[in-house]
Scaffold this motif. Sequence first.
Motif, mmCIF file in Angstrom:
data_model
loop_
_atom_site.group_PDB
_atom_site.id
_atom_site.type_symbol
_atom_site.label_atom_id
_atom_site.label_comp_id
_atom_site.label_asym_id
_atom_site.label_seq_id
_atom_site.Cartn_x
_atom_site.Cartn_y
_atom_site.Cartn_z
ATOM 1 N N ARG B 28 5.263 10.746 25.463
ATOM 2 C CA ARG B 28 4.159 10.449 24.554
ATOM 3 C C ARG B 28 3.063 9.668 25.268
ATOM 4 O O ARG B 28 1.867 9.923 25.094
ATOM 5 C CB ARG B 28 4.689 9.645 23.337
ATOM 6 C CG ARG B 28 3.609 9.239 22.335
ATOM 7 C CD ARG B 28 2.850 10.376 21.710
ATOM 8 N NE ARG B 28 3.647 11.157 20.785
ATOM 9 C CZ ARG B 28 3.310 12.386 20.369
ATOM 10 N NH1 ARG B 28 2.218 12.956 20.816
ATOM 11 N NH2 ARG B 28 4.077 13.037 19.525
ATOM 12 N N VAL B 29 3.482 8.735 26.092
ATOM 13 C CA VAL B 29 2.513 7.947 26.859
ATOM 14 C C VAL B 29 1.689 8.858 27.757
ATOM 15 O O VAL B 29 0.452 8.772 27.800
ATOM 16 C CB VAL B 29 3.240 6.849 27.674
ATOM 17 C CG1 VAL B 29 2.332 6.278 28.741
ATOM 18 C CG2 VAL B 29 3.726 5.742 26.751
ATOM 19 N N ASP B 30 2.396 9.770 28.462
ATOM 20 C CA ASP B 30 1.673 10.732 29.311
ATOM 21 C C ASP B 30 0.616 11.469 28.508
ATOM 22 O O ASP B 30 -0.530 11.609 28.917
ATOM 23 C CB ASP B 30 2.658 11.770 29.881
ATOM 24 C CG ASP B 30 3.403 11.219 31.084
ATOM 25 O OD1 ASP B 30 4.310 11.921 31.599
ATOM 26 O OD2 ASP B 30 3.080 10.088 31.511
ATOM 27 N N ARG B 31 1.053 11.965 27.331
ATOM 28 C CA ARG B 31 0.139 12.762 26.502
ATOM 29 C C ARG B 31 -1.087 11.947 26.091
ATOM 30 O O ARG B 31 -2.219 12.424 26.151
ATOM 31 C CB ARG B 31 0.930 13.244 25.268
ATOM 32 C CG ARG B 31 0.157 14.136 24.327
ATOM 33 C CD ARG B 31 -0.083 15.533 24.912
ATOM 34 N NE ARG B 31 1.156 16.288 25.071
ATOM 35 C CZ ARG B 31 1.795 16.922 24.085
ATOM 36 N NH1 ARG B 31 1.330 16.899 22.861
ATOM 37 N NH2 ARG B 31 2.903 17.575 24.330
ATOM 38 N N GLU B 40 -1.979 0.741 28.798
ATOM 39 C CA GLU B 40 -1.460 -0.241 27.847
ATOM 40 C C GLU B 40 -1.639 0.261 26.426
ATOM 41 O O GLU B 40 -0.737 0.180 25.591
ATOM 42 C CB GLU B 40 -2.177 -1.593 27.961
ATOM 43 C CG GLU B 40 -2.134 -2.242 29.332
ATOM 44 C CD GLU B 40 -3.196 -1.682 30.257
ATOM 45 O OE1 GLU B 40 -2.863 -1.473 31.423
ATOM 46 O OE2 GLU B 40 -4.310 -1.425 29.763
ATOM 47 N N GLN B 41 -2.821 0.778 26.114
ATOM 48 C CA GLN B 41 -3.076 1.333 24.797
ATOM 49 C C GLN B 41 -2.066 2.425 24.471
ATOM 50 O O GLN B 41 -1.520 2.505 23.381
ATOM 51 C CB GLN B 41 -4.485 1.944 24.742
ATOM 52 C CG GLN B 41 -5.565 0.987 24.295
ATOM 53 C CD GLN B 41 -6.914 1.695 24.309
ATOM 54 O OE1 GLN B 41 -7.188 2.535 25.188
ATOM 55 N NE2 GLN B 41 -7.753 1.380 23.366
ATOM 56 N N ALA B 46 2.290 4.598 21.493
ATOM 57 C CA ALA B 46 3.530 5.378 21.512
ATOM 58 C C ALA B 46 4.655 4.617 20.825
ATOM 59 O O ALA B 46 5.412 5.189 20.023
ATOM 60 C CB ALA B 46 3.909 5.716 22.955
ATOM 61 N N MET B 47 4.757 3.314 21.131
ATOM 62 C CA MET B 47 5.815 2.516 20.502
ATOM 63 C C MET B 47 5.629 2.440 18.987
ATOM 64 O O MET B 47 6.580 2.534 18.225
ATOM 65 C CB MET B 47 5.805 1.085 21.085
ATOM 66 C CG MET B 47 6.163 1.033 22.559
ATOM 67 S SD MET B 47 7.833 1.625 22.888
ATOM 68 C CE MET B 47 8.748 0.130 22.672
ATOM 69 N N ALA B 48 4.356 2.322 18.583
ATOM 70 C CA ALA B 48 4.090 2.214 17.149
ATOM 71 C C ALA B 48 4.470 3.506 16.441
ATOM 72 O O ALA B 48 5.097 3.496 15.378
ATOM 73 C CB ALA B 48 2.629 1.882 16.922
#
Lengths: 106, 867
Positions: B28-31, B40-41, B46-48
Amino acid sequence: MLHGTLEFLALRTLGDGHRLHGFEILDCIHQSTGQELQVEEGALYPALHRMQKRGWLGAKWGVSEKGRRAKYYQLSARGKKALADEEKRWARYVAAVANVTGPQEA
Amino acid sequence: MPESKPPSAPLDPNEGLLRELEHHIEERVDRLIGQGMTPEQARRTAMARFGDMQKWHSELKTIHSRTSWRARTEGVVRDIRHAFRQFRRAPGFAALAVLTLALGIGSSTAMFGVVKAVVWDPLPFPDADRLFELFEVTPDGSQFSVADANFLDFARVAAFEQLAASSRADLAFMGQTGPLNLIANQVTPSFFNVFGGDAQLGRTFNESEGGADPARVAVLSHGFWRSHFGDTNPVDQVVVLDNIPFSVVGVMPEGWAPLADPDLWVPLDVSPTSGRSGHWLQVVGRLAPGTSLDRATQEVEAMALALGQDHPETNENWTVRLVSLKESVVGADRIRGGWILMGAVGLLLMLACGSVANLLIARASTRIREMAVRSAIGAAPGRLIQQLLVEGLTLAAMAAVVGLGFAFLAIPAIQAVSPPDTPRIDQARVSGAVAAFSIGVALLTGLLFGLAPALRRRGAGASALRSGSRTTGRSGERLRRGLVAGQVAATVTLLFGAGLLASSFLRIQGTDIGMRLAGTSTVPLMMSGDRYTDRERQAATTRMREQIEAIPGVEWAGVSNVRPFSGSSTAIDLAIEGAPSSPEDAQFVRWRLAGAGYFAAAGLELVTGRLFESHDFAEDAEDVVVVTRSLATEFFGDVESALGRRIAMGWDGTNWQRIVGVIPDVEDLRIGTEPPLTFFMPDRGGWPWVIFLVRSENPQVSPNAQAIREAIWSVDAGLPVPVVEPLRASRDASVAGPRFNLALMSVFGTVALLLSIMGVYGVTQFAVSRRTQEIGVRLALGAEPKSVVRLLLRQGFGLALIGVVGGIAMAIWLSRFVESLLFQTAPTDPTSAVGAAGVTFLAVMLATWIPALRAANIEPTSALAAD
């Protein structure tokens, strides 16, 4: 949402025999339903694991194209049958909902 | 996130779970970075979007370790904590549910404890189920004590392992403070064998010490030993009873008191020549191993038949009856009463469960949404059901604890109001078995309640998620109304039962016993044969009577031979002059002695003829009798025809006695039975049991007890005067049983009524809140508030009608079981039915009316806007 909506959507995604990991499954679901699901993304994983425990999915660890270790899921024979049953159930529900004319006390 | 292991190395299961979730985040972070976010954003987003990692990880762990006990227990513990959280969120609901259920559990536990101790527990003797009591039965079916010689014959029956006889004797003893009246049981030596009693000190009687010429030995009770010998060993010491020295051979352990609680035991004199016409023995025994009571009954009945042939003048057409000792001691009335009270409290428990079920169903409607969401994301039905079950069981467990506490308080309260002669009631307590009962009830109700919301969930479906309002749907409300109708029906049943018992009790209280109750006292005296001859006795009682009548405030005094309401009486079969009689036709009537002044003291006024006059008491006077009205009409048609006719004691009696007077019926033995046929003979001092009846001038005041004692002692200083009891107290004690049943049933009925009121109120309130929008619309469209009230009242009326009618039907069907406890009250007593139905109906309408009034005051605008 009826019971097991997420499971059903995941089953459908794997219905063509693909081998996918969790993120890919979620991607396909998003594409086919055309909108974001109103639940947290992490909710997918208990659904996948439950189906795996039930014997509907087979799972195997592999390496993704990006070189990361990922767990891949695939529909089993039992899972194919379960998918067929769920599709029938959904068809019935959709037909029933189509007959309802507006919000009423059930 | 850098990988800690090369891709090819195998993972252990837990690491695998975490790795899978982390992989998702990485993708998800990659995307997101690809869509233009900073790392960082991207990570934060992604965590949220993913949700709490710990939560998902832990849920995955649960799924995979589902079969391990630890996971199961952790799941249950989690569910329990979740349950408590839910209760904290709605403390009013939780408190109400717990208290209601605790009331049901507590009262049924307390009742169970009491009935178990009094009725169900076996007698505390070895092989108690083989113990029985034996009665002789007269040709007309009355139950009698056993005659001496008959007892000896019965003892030879093979089915009896042991047979023993007991007879009460009152013996004078000189205590430290003055003359005492000791209660002794004269028993055969086998008595101790039957009850398995071993002496604490010394021994019990030998076989040789009984029989025709019994030894002068005594076995002391624990209490008597302590109070007269302190700590010293009394064996081989001497006690003087009725001026005869007895040697003490043993002491029984504390609390050993089968059949009665005497001060001491002495051997009974019984021999084959003792006669077969005097029946005063209480006979108990133990069956031979493997013999049933029916089998033994057959054998002893055969023996009675043989005796009837061998001794036709005394035994013809007599038979015997065996009753298990427990049934005899507890009493058929108490056994029946115990079952009825258990049934009533069971009804109350169901009522309480109904209330709690209603509360839970109402609350379940607010949880439907939560459950629908969890079900949609795939939570297995089993998990949800487990959670609901745990909630229900937690509720029930809390209620069980509170209920047990309540039972701890309720049992002493029940003991305090119970009739004083209730056997073994002081043994009622919250024992292990009793606690197990309440826990069992709690478990059952907890399981039921846990499933109720689960069942409601079925009907929810899509509408639950869509609509925002609290709803259980029509079928939910129908179920609730059905439950409340059931509660109303149960309430009517309990109130009807209380009404029947009340009606019966009032009739008993109001029964004219023939004698004047108020301001009258009885004084039983034992003037035994070794102290007085007949003539001396008559002279002494005459002088005592004069002294007592001289006491200021005393109007009349007289003697008789039976203590009122004592439960025992004297009876004989009767011969009527001119009417042929045979043993089979012999009818048993009560006989009494009446001394000078007795009829006046009892307030028995003459119906026709005359009462005894002073010349009737002379030793050589003609034998005359005074009969009661029922005896006169039974044998002679009417009271006038009875005068001048003659009767004799014994069906073949020849000692004819002329009827000179008729008095009203006297019921002084046990209210609740038909007044017996009775005749009175003049007291000529021949009976050692002397009962003084003393009547004050002023009915409000009882005769002065101390003055009476002194009057008696002025004639015979060594005569023990155990008690001077007001007649009203004796009478009240004899009806203590019905009063107790009535008290308990009334409590159950009242509690039931309260619970029903709460139930009706709750369901009506719920209907109002469910249809707030609808009501708002009606009011906005111009409907009068009154019409809204009428609508709700009509629904409440329907509910009340169904409940009350159903309740009456159930009550009448159940009342057949109560019939045996009723006195002169039909099980279909209309007053009780109307009363119970009326009270309940009014209460239900009231409980409907208040929420209805509130409904009429709904603000249309806020109602329409309400969610």
